[in-house]
Design an enzyme around this catalytic site. Structure first.
Site, PDB file in Angstrom:
ATOM      1  N   HIS A  76     -31.799   5.900  -8.502  1.00 52.22           N
ATOM      2  CA  HIS A  76     -32.308   6.155  -7.144  1.00 52.22           C
ATOM      3  C   HIS A  76     -33.798   6.467  -7.231  1.00 52.22           C
ATOM      4  CE1 HIS A  76     -32.751   7.280  -3.123  1.00 52.22           C
ATOM      5  NE2 HIS A  76     -32.105   8.421  -3.085  1.00 52.22           N
ATOM      6  N   PHE A  93     -33.039  12.729   3.069  1.00 50.73           N
ATOM      7  CA  PHE A  93     -32.847  14.137   3.389  1.00 50.73           C
ATOM      8  C   PHE A  93     -33.543  14.459   4.714  1.00 50.73           C
ATOM      9  CE2 PHE A  93     -32.236  15.977  -1.189  1.00 50.73           C
ATOM     10  CZ  PHE A  93     -31.000  15.360  -1.256  1.00 50.73           C
TER      11      PHE A  93
END
Length: 431
Positions: free
Chosen positions: A360, A419
């Site tokens: 990621h 996020f």
């Protein structure tokens, strides 16, 4: 009243048609290698760029693996990350410059014209600053004020990759930077797409870069219980999107740059065109700082809005390059969102996440995976999801090996979620 209504119709009728936006250049620096062709072929071959972090500073951390850019016999990256370069810029900025150089050459866009430079913009983001730079500079300050580098602040500003590229090439169109956590790269491409569509530029250099792997970053994500910790001895098995044994993501580093161009502009100069950007959707979960809504409504909104923007029916989508990071919660929610939005058609959509191969890349994830989606549209090949042995459900996953993509017109969605509950979806199609 009737006169006003007719005037409104007349005004609307005179709006110019939306400008088409195509992809004319690509550049990659990633754990799968440097250079678009190298990374793409390694991806299709099932290679994995996740390796051990075997130095002493990582030895006591629960996660000791990451997706690292190979530097052996890689003079381009070694030179970019030299001490002299890194005095004035962050490692992520240096990687963005490498990927941009490849992308501009690929697009054959090295113009000297002032007018063309004024119509070329830059939109490049970064998810996190280099925490090691902050720690090292704090240690330097303890030795004395004069030990703090005058380049410290410019190095940690997230917009400096865009700034350095604009300065190096003289591009004076929109100079834009996005920092939306793991959705950064997709938002950068989507914003650049809109700049061209709205007439703010003819060409945009866009994407994202990330180079924040350090003991502090690994420790921070480990404390969030976000990282994989059970595969330190078998790092290539650690990132396993949509698999029942997934337990967390693996951090990666790199940069990927896309050259977007107005279609008629590209046509006039006989540019190679990889694909077309048809739509861009955004949404917010408004739920939790790290966890998406359980019903997948944020992802559903993002995908739905991309389809609306593209003017497409759901049945026209036959591939989704998922955000899926290999976390227990996130992958399942994205799968739920796909099933909820597409209903019966979901079984006809091939789904993959390439993070099994490269980890990621945080702020450079959406753009790297967008490049792979663009190449899928161009070549008609779907990259595999590595380590997918026990799928979480019955979606039509591309597992372990590539798959041919034989539809009459190849149209895909690329999801990226970050996020803070920020979501982005790109709709990308074969020309």
């Amino acid at each position: 009243m009737r006169a006003i209504f007719l005037h409104q119709i007349k005004t609307i009728a005179h709006f110019p048609p939306r400008r088409r936006v195509v992809v004319t250049g690509l550049g990659i620096v990633s754990p799968l290698g440097t250079g678009t062709e190298t990374a793409w072929r390694n991806l299709l071959k099932g290679h994995c760029g996740i390796v051990p972090l075997d130095t002493n500073e990582y030895s006591k951390l629960p996660c000791r693996i990451a997706g690292i850019i190979p530097t052996d016999n890689n003079e381009i990256v070694s030179k970019a990350l030299s001490k002299s370069n890194l005095r004035a810029m962050a490692p992520a900025t240096a990687l963005a410059l490498v990927a941009t150089s490849e992308a501009l050459k690929d697009a054959n866009w090295l113009t000297e014209s002032d007018i063309e430079k004024e119509n070329t913009g830059v939109a490049i983001g970064m998810g996190m600053i280099d925490l090691k730079d902050v720690c090292d500079t704090n240690d330097a300050l303890k030795q004395g004020y004069n030990k703090v580098s005058p380049f410290f602040v410019p190095r940690i500003l997230p917009n400096m990759a865009a700034g350095h590229i604009s300065i190096k090439y003289g591009f004076r169109g929109p100079n834009h930077s996005v920092s939306t956590a793991c959705a950064t790269g997709a938002h950068s491409i989507g914003d650049a797409f809109r700049f061209i569509r709205n007439g703010d530029a003819d060409i945009m250099v866009c994407g994202g870069a990330e180079a924040c792997i350090s003991p502090l970053a690994i420790a921070g994500f480990s404390r969030l219980r976000a990282l994989s910790t059970s595969f330190n001895d078998t790092p290539t098995k650690a990132s396993r999107p949509f698999d029942n044994k997934r337990e967390g993501f693996v951090m990666g580093e790199g940069a990927a740059i896309v050259i977007l161009e107005e279609y008629e502009h590209a046509l006039k100069r006989n540019a190679k065109m990889y694909a077309e950007i048809l739509g861009y959707g955004l949404s917010g979960d408004a739920s939790h700082i790290t966890t998406p809504r359980e019903d997948g409504s944020g992802a559903i909104l993002s995908m739905h809005r991309a389809l609306q923007d593209a003017g497409l029916d759901k049945e026209e989508i036959t591939f989704i390059n998922a955000h899926a990071t290999s976390t227990p919660v996130g992958d399942g929610i994205e799968s739920t969102a796909i099933k909820t939005l597409f209903k019966d058609h979901s079984s006809k959509i091939s789904v993959t996440s390439t993070k099994g191969a490269h980890g990621h890349l945080l702020g450079a994830a959406g753009n790297l995976e967008a490049v792979f989606t663009i190449l899928s549209c161009y070549h008609g090949e779907l990259p595999p999801t590595l380590n997918l042995e026990e799928p979480v459900d019955d979606l039509n996953y591309v597992a372990k090996v590539p798959r041919n993509w034989d539809n009459s017109r190849r149209i895909a969605l690329k999801n990226s979620f970050g996020f803070g509950g920020t979501n982005a979806t790109l709709c990308i199609a074969q020309l």
